[in-house]
Each structure stands twice: as C-alpha cells, then as structure tokens.
Scaffold this active site. Structure first.
Site, PDB file in Angstrom:
ATOM      1  N   LYS A  31      -7.729  13.871   8.740  1.00 36.65           N
ATOM      2  CA  LYS A  31      -7.746  12.412   8.534  1.00 36.65           C
ATOM      3  C   LYS A  31      -7.564  11.671   9.864  1.00 36.65           C
ATOM      4  O   LYS A  31      -8.282  10.709  10.174  1.00 36.65           O
ATOM      5  CB  LYS A  31      -6.638  12.020   7.546  1.00 36.65           C
ATOM      6  CG  LYS A  31      -6.401  10.544   7.395  1.00 36.65           C
ATOM      7  CD  LYS A  31      -7.582   9.816   6.781  1.00 36.65           C
ATOM      8  CE  LYS A  31      -7.459   8.315   6.979  1.00 36.65           C
ATOM      9  NZ  LYS A  31      -8.630   7.587   6.543  1.00 36.65           N
TER      10      LYS A  31
ATOM     11  N   CYS B 268      -6.189   1.426  10.156  1.00 35.20           N
ATOM     12  CA  CYS B 268      -6.609   2.819  10.329  1.00 35.20           C
ATOM     13  C   CYS B 268      -7.019   3.090  11.771  1.00 35.20           C
ATOM     14  O   CYS B 268      -6.283   3.732  12.511  1.00 35.20           O
ATOM     15  CB  CYS B 268      -7.769   3.121   9.388  1.00 35.20           C
ATOM     16  SG  CYS B 268      -7.245   3.203   7.673  1.00 35.20           S
TER      17      CYS B 268
HETATM   18  N1  LIG Z   1      -6.166   0.006   4.185  1.00 33.47           N
HETATM   19  C1  LIG Z   1      -7.070   0.917   4.498  1.00 33.47           C
HETATM   20  O1  LIG Z   1      -8.214   0.611   4.756  1.00 33.47           O
HETATM   21  C2  LIG Z   1      -6.711   2.409   4.482  1.00 33.47           C
HETATM   22  C3  LIG Z   1      -7.735   3.364   4.422  1.00 33.47           C
HETATM   23  C4  LIG Z   1      -7.398   4.715   4.363  1.00 33.47           C
HETATM   24  C5  LIG Z   1      -6.060   5.083   4.399  1.00 33.47           C
HETATM   25  N2  LIG Z   1      -5.068   4.133   4.478  1.00 33.47           N
HETATM   26  C6  LIG Z   1      -3.676   4.579   4.473  1.00 33.47           C
HETATM   27  O2  LIG Z   1      -3.156   4.380   3.163  1.00 33.47           O
HETATM   28  C7  LIG Z   1      -1.750   4.104   3.230  1.00 33.47           C
HETATM   29  C8  LIG Z   1      -1.444   2.825   2.486  1.00 33.47           C
HETATM   30  O3  LIG Z   1      -2.088   1.768   3.155  1.00 33.47           O
HETATM   31  P1  LIG Z   1      -2.341   0.372   2.463  1.00 33.47           P
HETATM   32  O4  LIG Z   1      -3.332  -0.336   3.321  1.00 33.47           O
HETATM   33  O5  LIG Z   1      -2.637   0.534   1.016  1.00 33.47           O
HETATM   34  O6  LIG Z   1      -0.875  -0.309   2.615  1.00 33.47           O
HETATM   35  P2  LIG Z   1      -0.360  -1.657   1.938  1.00 33.47           P
HETATM   36  O7  LIG Z   1       0.656  -2.203   2.864  1.00 33.47           O
HETATM   37  O8  LIG Z   1      -1.534  -2.498   1.530  1.00 33.47           O
HETATM   38  O9  LIG Z   1       0.338  -1.186   0.583  1.00 33.47           O
HETATM   39  C9  LIG Z   1       1.468  -0.423   0.528  1.00 33.47           C
HETATM   40  C10 LIG Z   1       2.264  -0.799  -0.720  1.00 33.47           C
HETATM   41  O10 LIG Z   1       3.336   0.117  -0.863  1.00 33.47           O
HETATM   42  C11 LIG Z   1       4.469  -0.572  -1.381  1.00 33.47           C
HETATM   43  N3  LIG Z   1       5.635   0.256  -1.108  1.00 33.47           N
HETATM   44  C12 LIG Z   1       6.111   0.677   0.090  1.00 33.47           C
HETATM   45  N4  LIG Z   1       7.161   1.514  -0.083  1.00 33.47           N
HETATM   46  C13 LIG Z   1       7.359   1.636  -1.425  1.00 33.47           C
HETATM   47  C14 LIG Z   1       8.295   2.356  -2.213  1.00 33.47           C
HETATM   48  N5  LIG Z   1       9.221   3.121  -1.675  1.00 33.47           N
HETATM   49  N6  LIG Z   1       8.209   2.221  -3.556  1.00 33.47           N
HETATM   50  C15 LIG Z   1       7.269   1.434  -4.123  1.00 33.47           C
HETATM   51  N7  LIG Z   1       6.352   0.752  -3.424  1.00 33.47           N
HETATM   52  C16 LIG Z   1       6.390   0.846  -2.079  1.00 33.47           C
HETATM   53  C17 LIG Z   1       4.432  -1.908  -0.662  1.00 33.47           C
HETATM   54  O11 LIG Z   1       5.164  -2.898  -1.367  1.00 33.47           O
HETATM   55  C18 LIG Z   1       2.913  -2.192  -0.636  1.00 33.47           C
HETATM   56  O12 LIG Z   1       2.508  -2.958  -1.750  1.00 33.47           O
HETATM   57  C19 LIG Z   1      -1.410   4.039   4.727  1.00 33.47           C
HETATM   58  O13 LIG Z   1      -0.917   5.293   5.144  1.00 33.47           O
HETATM   59  C20 LIG Z   1      -2.759   3.775   5.378  1.00 33.47           C
HETATM   60  O14 LIG Z   1      -2.803   4.250   6.701  1.00 33.47           O
HETATM   61  C21 LIG Z   1      -5.365   2.807   4.492  1.00 33.47           C
END
Ligand SMILES: NC(=O)c1ccc[n+]([C@@H]2O[C@H](COP(=O)([O-])OP(=O)(O)OC[C@H]3O[C@@H](n4cnc5c(N)ncnc54)[C@H](O)[C@@H]3O)[C@@H](O)[C@H]2O)c1
Length: 406
Positions: A201, A255
C-alpha cells in the site's frame, strides 16, 4: 455481523457497500455529530453515487452508532497521520481503535485494519497493545490488514472494481476475510502476509508521489529556461516506454502527500529519491506563489492587486480540502505577510478561509488575475467567463490564448 469502526471517507463507503451486498453491518464512529447526521438519513461528504449507495444500505438494514459491537469481525478505518518531525506513521488512532474493540470483542474475533500503515506498524504497535490486554494472537484474536486503494471522486466505482490485497497471519483467516470483501468486490483479491500488505500500500502511493515529483521538477527546469513543459511531456510520451505525468500546484489529500513520508521516516538513509520527491511536491505551492508574483509584476499589478485562487479542494470535483495545495499556498503567503488572496470553490460551502466567495460570478467580478488551482468541471465549462481576465492556469485546462502556465 461486521462492525466497521471509523465512518470517514473510507469507512463509510466500505460499510455501505458491504451492507448493500448482503453483509450485516453496524458502523461505529466516536464522533456523535457524524453518527447523528447519518441516522438523520444524510451522508457526511459529497461523492459521486454515495447518496444512492447510502439509501440502498439503509434499506438493507445498516445501523450507525457510537457504541462498539460484540461480534466476530471488525474493520478499522481510522486516520493514520505522520509525525511532522520524525516522518514516521502515527499509529495512535489505530492502536486506540483496536483497544476499543478488544474491550468488547469475544474470543476468536477477527480484527481487520484497513487504515494505511507503514511496514512493521502492526508488529511494532498493534501486537504489543493486543498482548498487553491479555489476548493471544492467533488464538483469542486474529489480525488482518486490508489496505484500501479507492480514489475520492470515483470511490463507488472503484470499490466495486479495484483489485485488493489482504494480509493475514493465517491463510484460512485471510480467506475468510477475502470472502467478505468478495461480496461486493469484482476485482482480484490477493491474500498474503501482513507485512507485505502493509508495504504494498505504501509503495503504491510512493510510486505515484515520485512520478508526480518528476513532472513537477521538469516544470521547474522548463520554467527556468522558458521551455513549454506540456509540449515536451506530450512529445516524450509518444515514446513507447515513456509515460510522464502532468505537473501541478502540489499534492494534497491524505494518501500521496502523507504515506511516502512513512518510508522516509523508517528508512532515512535509504529512501533518498522518495525524500527528495516529497520535498519537491511540498515545494510546489510556494513555487506557484512566486509565479503569481512574477505574473503580477509582468502585468504591472501592484502588491495589492486583485488576485483570486479558483479551487480550495485537493483535487477536482470533490469537497475534500485536506492538505490541499491552495491551503498550503495561503499558509506560505501569510508568512510573506502579503495581503490575502481571494478564494472560491464551488464544492466548499462553509467559510474556511478569509476572503472566500460562494458564487463564481461575484468572485470573478472582484479579481483581475485568476489562478486555476483545481480543475473542477465548473471552470472547464465556464472558460468564456475568463476572457477578460489574466489567467494563470496551474492545471493546463485553460483553452484561452495567452494564459500563463506553471
Ligand atoms: N481518504 C482517502 O482517499 C484514502 C484512500 C485510501 C486509504 N486511506 C486510509 O484510510 C484510513 C482512513 O482515512 P479516512 O480518509 O477515511 O479518515 P477520516 O478522517 O475521513 O475518517 C476517520 C474516522 O474515524 C473516526 N475514528 C477515529 N478513531 C476512532 C475510534 N477509536 N473509534 C471510532 N471512530 C474513530 C473519526 O471520527 C473519523 O470519522 C487512513 O489510514 C487513510 O490513510 C484513505
């Protein structure tokens, strides 16, 4: 039943997709406001096809809550930022979410970490945290890493069609998780070990960052001696084994602008090309800012000239502003103590910066120099409105004669 923990940009569409394909899903997020919004029947961000998917998942019985559920499968999709000083992954959200799950889960449950993590994160941070709570991995709890590849703007399509990677300690556990994802994923799903899944990844996003940096560096070289970088890239790409990307005003999102730093942080003496590439990309907003000053001077504009940035999001046709080049540019401009630039983005309705407009015509009426930072469809369809303006096009989308480029 699958309990998806973290209902952000990745967790929410994943939970909805599973629910609408026959998997029983409960989505948990500790952000009560977010859960209340979902329970009121509304999605929390704009994304092509998300509202329809949401309606379908609700029909199929998905539930949203702030409570962690007692079940046999958990999918964790929480943020993984990097530490600005060490550049290493900050695994605190993942470790905390795993802890929340361990407080309620029955023995034998599977915990799937979808969050992007650097190679070795699960060994270094997650396994010790699990063992400290008295669980034996492989007996009381099974760990899996299933990173996500979807791109904002095309998430629904890509969830259905992308290939996926699943890393697990035990083959049978990996296969069981593969079956859950196969409920909706038509792509190939590879099952491997956890560290390989972690590394793939991060390598994928690093590949993209390095290639973008190459295009950005070419843009700087070409600008230095007044060569047309776009024409040069177009001709080079006619070579059967060359495929150079396009330069741009910088890299945003969570990312490509973040994950490659994990490798720099963990392997500082080895990840040299990656380090330089990230610095090149991070330097682009400042490069664009200096180019704005240059264009202002060329056009006899004073320091208080009317300059407007079109676009606040980190990419076109989405509302996600995280790490966006426009925000980075405004930050560095504030350090120069220059007067604020006017800003407009059709996807951002809240006031997030000074001098922000919410109507394209009002914005254009107040600026002489328009800087296209984001190639939203709206500006592509309204090029004629820029006819009387000085245009600095950082995205190479402007069809008007005389536009300035990076
Ligand atoms: N956004 C993208 O385009 C993308 C693409 C691929 C991978 N990712 C990866 O996916 C992961 C998530 O990214 P995202 O963009 O969805 O983040 P985000 O910030 O949009 O969402 C994360 C959510 O998790 C919740 N959260 C955090 N800790 C928590 C806990 N202990 N219990 C319950 N809820 C909790 C937060 O309130 C938030 O709503 C990251 O590792 C990111 O690198 C993101």
């Amino acid at each position: 039943m699958v309990n998806v923990i973290g209902l952000g940009y990745i967790g929410l569409p994943t939970a909805l997709m599973m629910a609408s394909h026959g998997v029983e899903v409960i989505g948990t997020d500790y952000n009560k406001k977010l859960v209340d919004t979902l329970n009121a029947g509304k999605t929390t961000f704009k994304e092509k096809g998300l509202d329809e998917l949401f309606d379908e998942a609700v029909k199929c019985g998905i539930k949203f809550t702030t409570e962690y559920q007692v079940t046999d499968t958990y999918i964790i999709s929480v943020p993984t930022p990097y530490d600005k000083f060490s550049k290493k992954v900050d695994a605190c959200y993942v470790v905390a979410a795993v802890g929340n799950v361990l407080d309620v889960c029955p023995k034998g449950a599977t915990v799937v970490i979808e969050s992007t993590v650097s190679p070795g994160t699960i060994d270094k941070y997650v396994r010790p945290a699990v063992e400290a709570k008295g669980f034996t991995i492989g007996r009381d709890i099974h760990l899996v890493h299933a990173p996500e590849r979807i791109i904002p703007g095309n998430m629904v399509y890509e969830l259905l069609h992308n290939n996926r990677t699943i890393g697990a300690d035990e083959r049978e556990v990996g296969e069981a998780v593969r079956k859950i994802y196969a409920s909706f994923c038509g792509g190939e799903i590879v099952v491997t070990d956890i560290r390989t899944a972690e590394m793939t990844k991060v390598v994928e996003n690093t590949f993209r960052a390095v290639n973008i940096a190459f295009a950005n560096e070419l843009a700087k070289i070409c600008r230095h001696d007044n060569m047309d970088v776009y024409e040069i890239i177009r001709i080079c790409n006619m070579h059967p084994r060359v495929n150079i990307l396009q330069p741009g005003p910088g890299v945003g999102g969570h990312c490509i602008s973040v994950d490659p730093w994990f490798l720099v942080g963990d392997y500082p003496s080895l990840a040299k090309v990656i380090d330089e590439s990230m610095k090149t990309n991070d330097g682009m907003p400042e490069f664009v800012l200096n180019r704005i000053y240059e264009i202002m001077r060329e056009n006899g504009m004073t320091d208080t000239g009317r300059v407007g940035l079109y676009g606040l999001t980190y990419k076109e046709n989405v509302d996600d502003m995280r790490e966006s080049p426009t925000l980075q540019l405004l930050e560095s401009q504030a350090r120069h103590l220059a007067p604020p630039l006017k800003v407009y983005d059709p996807f951002v309705s809240d006031d997030v910066v000074k001098d922000q407009y919410h109507d394209l015509d009002e914005f254009l009426a107040d600026v002489d120099l328009v800087v296209i930072m984001v190639k939203h469809n709206e500006i592509r369809e309204n090029m004629d409105k820029l006819k009387e303006k000085i245009v600095f096009d950082t995205q190479n989308v402007c069809t008007l004669e005389g536009a300035y480029h990076i």
